[in-house]
Each structure stands twice: as C-alpha cells, then as structure tokens.
Design an enzyme around this catalytic site. Sequence first.
Site, PDB file in Angstrom:
ATOM      1  N   HIS A  37      -8.841   4.486   3.019  1.00 17.81           N
ATOM      2  CA  HIS A  37      -7.584   4.702   3.734  1.00 17.81           C
ATOM      3  C   HIS A  37      -7.265   6.167   3.968  1.00 17.81           C
ATOM      4  O   HIS A  37      -6.857   6.555   5.054  1.00 17.81           O
ATOM      5  CB  HIS A  37      -6.463   4.049   2.937  1.00 17.81           C
ATOM      6  CG  HIS A  37      -5.114   4.118   3.585  1.00 17.81           C
ATOM      7  ND1 HIS A  37      -4.859   3.587   4.832  1.00 17.81           N
ATOM      8  CD2 HIS A  37      -3.940   4.663   3.165  1.00 17.81           C
ATOM      9  CE1 HIS A  37      -3.583   3.797   5.143  1.00 17.81           C
ATOM     10  NE2 HIS A  37      -3.015   4.462   4.152  1.00 17.81           N
TER      11      HIS A  37
ATOM     12  N   ARG B 131      -1.109   3.241  -5.457  1.00 18.24           N
ATOM     13  CA  ARG B 131      -2.231   2.622  -4.750  1.00 18.24           C
ATOM     14  C   ARG B 131      -3.520   2.599  -5.559  1.00 18.24           C
ATOM     15  O   ARG B 131      -4.281   1.636  -5.494  1.00 18.24           O
ATOM     16  CB  ARG B 131      -2.489   3.373  -3.433  1.00 18.24           C
ATOM     17  CG  ARG B 131      -1.393   3.152  -2.430  1.00 18.24           C
ATOM     18  CD  ARG B 131      -1.575   4.028  -1.218  1.00 18.24           C
ATOM     19  NE  ARG B 131      -0.533   3.723  -0.244  1.00 18.24           N
ATOM     20  CZ  ARG B 131      -0.400   4.345   0.909  1.00 18.24           C
ATOM     21  NH1 ARG B 131      -1.215   5.303   1.237  1.00 18.24           N
ATOM     22  NH2 ARG B 131       0.569   4.008   1.743  1.00 18.24           N
TER      23      ARG B 131
ATOM     24  N   GLU C 206       8.394   2.346  -1.256  1.00 21.28           N
ATOM     25  CA  GLU C 206       6.981   1.998  -1.338  1.00 21.28           C
ATOM     26  C   GLU C 206       6.454   2.279  -2.739  1.00 21.28           C
ATOM     27  O   GLU C 206       7.143   2.879  -3.570  1.00 21.28           O
ATOM     28  CB  GLU C 206       6.186   2.774  -0.284  1.00 21.28           C
ATOM     29  CG  GLU C 206       6.604   2.432   1.138  1.00 21.28           C
ATOM     30  CD  GLU C 206       5.797   3.155   2.203  1.00 21.28           C
ATOM     31  OE1 GLU C 206       4.944   3.984   1.850  1.00 21.28           O
ATOM     32  OE2 GLU C 206       6.015   2.883   3.391  1.00 21.28           O
TER      33      GLU C 206
ATOM     34  N   ARG D 173      -2.626  10.350  -3.404  1.00 23.00           N
ATOM     35  CA  ARG D 173      -1.463  10.592  -2.539  1.00 23.00           C
ATOM     36  C   ARG D 173      -0.371   9.562  -2.785  1.00 23.00           C
ATOM     37  O   ARG D 173      -0.627   8.363  -2.836  1.00 23.00           O
ATOM     38  CB  ARG D 173      -1.904  10.515  -1.069  1.00 23.00           C
ATOM     39  CG  ARG D 173      -0.749  10.595  -0.086  1.00 23.00           C
ATOM     40  CD  ARG D 173      -1.263  10.568   1.326  1.00 23.00           C
ATOM     41  NE  ARG D 173      -1.781   9.264   1.688  1.00 23.00           N
ATOM     42  CZ  ARG D 173      -1.133   8.381   2.448  1.00 23.00           C
ATOM     43  NH1 ARG D 173       0.082   8.648   2.896  1.00 23.00           N
ATOM     44  NH2 ARG D 173      -1.685   7.235   2.766  1.00 23.00           N
TER      45      ARG D 173
ATOM     46  N   HIS E 148      -6.660   1.836   0.320  1.00 28.96           N
ATOM     47  CA  HIS E 148      -5.411   1.083   0.456  1.00 28.96           C
ATOM     48  C   HIS E 148      -5.658  -0.310  -0.098  1.00 28.96           C
ATOM     49  O   HIS E 148      -6.623  -0.971   0.276  1.00 28.96           O
ATOM     50  CB  HIS E 148      -4.949   1.002   1.910  1.00 28.96           C
ATOM     51  CG  HIS E 148      -3.510   0.620   2.031  1.00 28.96           C
ATOM     52  ND1 HIS E 148      -3.062  -0.646   1.744  1.00 28.96           N
ATOM     53  CD2 HIS E 148      -2.410   1.347   2.361  1.00 28.96           C
ATOM     54  CE1 HIS E 148      -1.748  -0.683   1.915  1.00 28.96           C
ATOM     55  NE2 HIS E 148      -1.325   0.513   2.296  1.00 28.96           N
TER      56      HIS E 148
END
Length: 517
Positions: A349, A288, A116, A384, A241
């Site tokens: 998110h 992100r 990811e 994060r 997100h």
Amino acid sequence: MVSTNYLVIGSGIAGLTFSVKIAERFPERKVVIVTKANEDESNTKYAQGGVAVVLDAEKDSFEKHIHDTLVAGDGLCNKEVVEMVVKEGPQRLKELMYWGANFDIAKTGQLDLGKEGGHSEHRVVHYKDITGREIERALLQRAHQLENIQILPHHFAIDLITNHHLVGVNGDNDACYGAYVLDQKQGRIFTVKADETLLASGGIGRVYGHTTNPVIATGDGVAMAYRAKALVKDMEFVQFHPTALYEPEGESSFLISEAVRGFGAYLRNKEGHRFMLDYDERAELASRDIVSQCIDNEFKKTGDTHVFLDCTHLDVDAFKAHFPNIYNKCKEKHIDIATQWIPVVPASHYLCGGVEVNKEGKTSINNLFACGECSRTGLHGANRLASNSLLEALVYAHSIFEYHCKQEPEFKQVAIPDWNDEGTVIPKEHILIQHNLKELQALMRNYVGIVRSNSRLKKARKRLDLIYNEVEDLYRESKITTSLCELRNMVNVAHLIINQSLLRKENSGGYYNIDNT
C-alpha cells in the site's frame, strides 16, 4: 531541449501543490510537470481516507496527533518533523479548501471528522470515500489557470541528469540538471534542463503485484535517485494495507478504506470468529502493521487465502452515504454488504522510506528535491499513521516552496549531451519483459512480504541478481520503452528493499523478521 526553472516529476498532491504555489508567487518563472500517464493519474487519486488534521479543539490537540504518529512509527520517527507536519496541518488544509477542494460537512455545519486505525480521536477530513480524487481535481483545475505551468502527460522521466552525464564537470558536490524524458506518444527522448528538479513520483506498490496502488506506481523516482547516488533510506518499511478486496484472478486490489473499520466493521475468519480481539485490545482499530500481521498469522494457521470484513450490523444507508465508491464496487462484484461479508486480503500500500530529505525537502544531491511518497522525511518512522500521507505531501510541498522563495534558481551554464541510443534495437520479444516482471512480483510477495526471514531474504537477493543481469542486458541492447524502464526501476527498488531489510536487526512497526528477537 526544453529549459525550465522548475522540473516537477509527478502530478499528484505533492507535485501539484508545489507547482501551484511557486507559479502563483513567481509568474515570470516556468514550471514543467512531467507525468507518465494522464495528468490526473497518481496515487493521490486513489486515496480514500482523507487528511489527518487537528480541528476539534475541545476533544483533540496537536499533542494527541503527535503522540499517535510517534506510537505508529514505533520509535523511529523524527519528532521535530512530526511536530512540524502536525502543527502546520490546519493552515495547509485551509489553502487546499481555498483552491476549491470540497470536504464532507457534518450536521453541526463543521467539517465531518472520521476516525481511522491508530488515531485516538476523530480528525480525518474527507470527501466521501474519494478524498484523493477530489483533491487531485481541485489542484489540476488551479494549475490549468496558471499560464507559467506546462503539464506534459504521457511523458516518462528515464533518468536524472547529474555530473557524470556531463563532459568536463567534476567535483564531489553532485548536482541535478534536469532529466532525460521519453515522449511516449512520439517515441522520442529529449532533455529537460532545469534549474531545480522535484521528484514527486509516488510509490512502489507494483513491485509486489498485489497492491492497492495504480499501475503507474513502479518506484521510478526512488530508482532514478538511487542510480544518481542520492541517499535512500528505510526501504524495508513497506506498509501493507490490511483490507484490500480479495480478487483471486486480479493483481491490483481495490482498497476497502480503513475508515470502514473506523465506522464499525469487524474482521472475521471463515468460521465467523472475530479474531482481532485475540491479538490486540484495539481490535480492528489497531494500526495497519498489526492488523496485517494478524491476518498473515491467520493465513498461516488456517491455510486460507483471505479473511472477511463484516458490515452486516451497520446501517446500510449510512454506509452508502459515507462510502459510495466502496458500496458500488462491492455491488459490482455481487457482494451485498447488508447480508454478505466482504472478502479481504492485505496488499502492498505505502512506502514509509524513500529518498532521504531534510525539512526543506532537499536530497543529498544539489538542486534535487523530493516530496510525497517517494521521499523519506522521518514523519512515518517504521509505520505510517493512517491519513498522514496527504498531510505530509501538503506540508513538505510548502516547505520546498518556502525554500525557493528565499533562494533564487541558479542558472547553470553546462553542456548536456543528447540521449545516446546508438547501436540499440527495438526489442522483438516483449515477452521477456513480462516474464521478468511476473517473476519479480512473485519473488517479492513470497520472499519479501509482510513477515520475512533472513534465509528468504538471502534467497530473494540471489534470484534478484539473475533478473537484474537479464534486465540490464536488455536495457543496453534495446531502444527505450516505458515497460522496460519501469521493470528496471522495480528491480532497483526490490534490491533496496531486500538489502535494507537484511541490515535491520530488530523488528519495528511494519517490519517483521522471524529471525530478529
């Protein structure tokens, strides 16, 4: 009054992992889990990606995972915490599998590892695109096998009970004695007296309205802790997100997992231009915060309301196998991913800040612990890294468990007054709650979103004061309802986000203010 050794507020991965461990180890001790919706309704249930764990010894290493986490956190992570969480990952995953959680297996016979945004290697253990739901299923199944765990669904924790509730208890060392809880079906409020209390109440996404979170994510744990005067930190770091399904009429947005970009999907504007290549050499696999800010910049340049995720060049059968839930949702919305682009938009998110805790999960209030998204551990820093959140919950639930293995619960002889709602009435105009909720969410989206400014933040603070006063008046005069308490909690959370945003003078990770240099 209900008395228990451990009160756990929340039934996601954090609360259930601790509950299962402590109940298995100490069958003579009682655990009460309070959760405001169905027992399986939590942010955990909606986690699509997976658990980031170092398992491939040939290609991956703890050092690489630690480095990726520190880079995503933009210099604001606690390195000791990062090392602890990353290095404990494999063992915590093994326990989860022992309890019956299933994960996808590759053709090699080993666990299938996804990649990811922000990760340098394939290390995300997953179960199709419903990893969280599978973990939640396994943990609940185990919890139900333990007789000393009592789960109370449709029970809403209103406030933590601390020294200021008690008659004749003074002193600087504030402590938590449990919580006042609303039985939503019976409409009665009762006291849960607990030797130890764990906040595992999840996120704050509903504060923004447009969110990938479920409707229960109203920041209840953070707000309760704040009112109890616990330390709350880093609330300005709200992660958006980048790819939630764009639905013009809807509020909650269906998450299109980061793993879809890891699988090879491209982001395009309506002209078909693959714009991420203009901003970052990692393109769609940038972290992100960067992808969200780039999309926001595209909106400002073009006036568009959404961009597109292009999966048309991918193997459709492989896509269906990896992401059946996403494929079916797109099909339901009449989007054929083989020939059509998926409209996407950033949505709130994940909260990187929260109730401050040490490495044992202790808050600044005695006998009060916090774990999962409502806590601020220092792992995430300013942003994060994808799939580090389920990992964090597993590791910290274990740390809190280990602390309680060494520390016997301390029975406290205190007189706790019953909840007093004398003089209050059932609110006749529910419309006031809904109106203030919509106004709050619009305020947060428009003034306190992905890109902020000092003037917008100050205007937001002014407008929030008006909402706050109206909500507090309503709270004092009315019989307690879940919707009123949730609104009050969201107002508290919004206050923390706005004020801590104004205090931050440099841009880091997920926080971007155009007035900071």
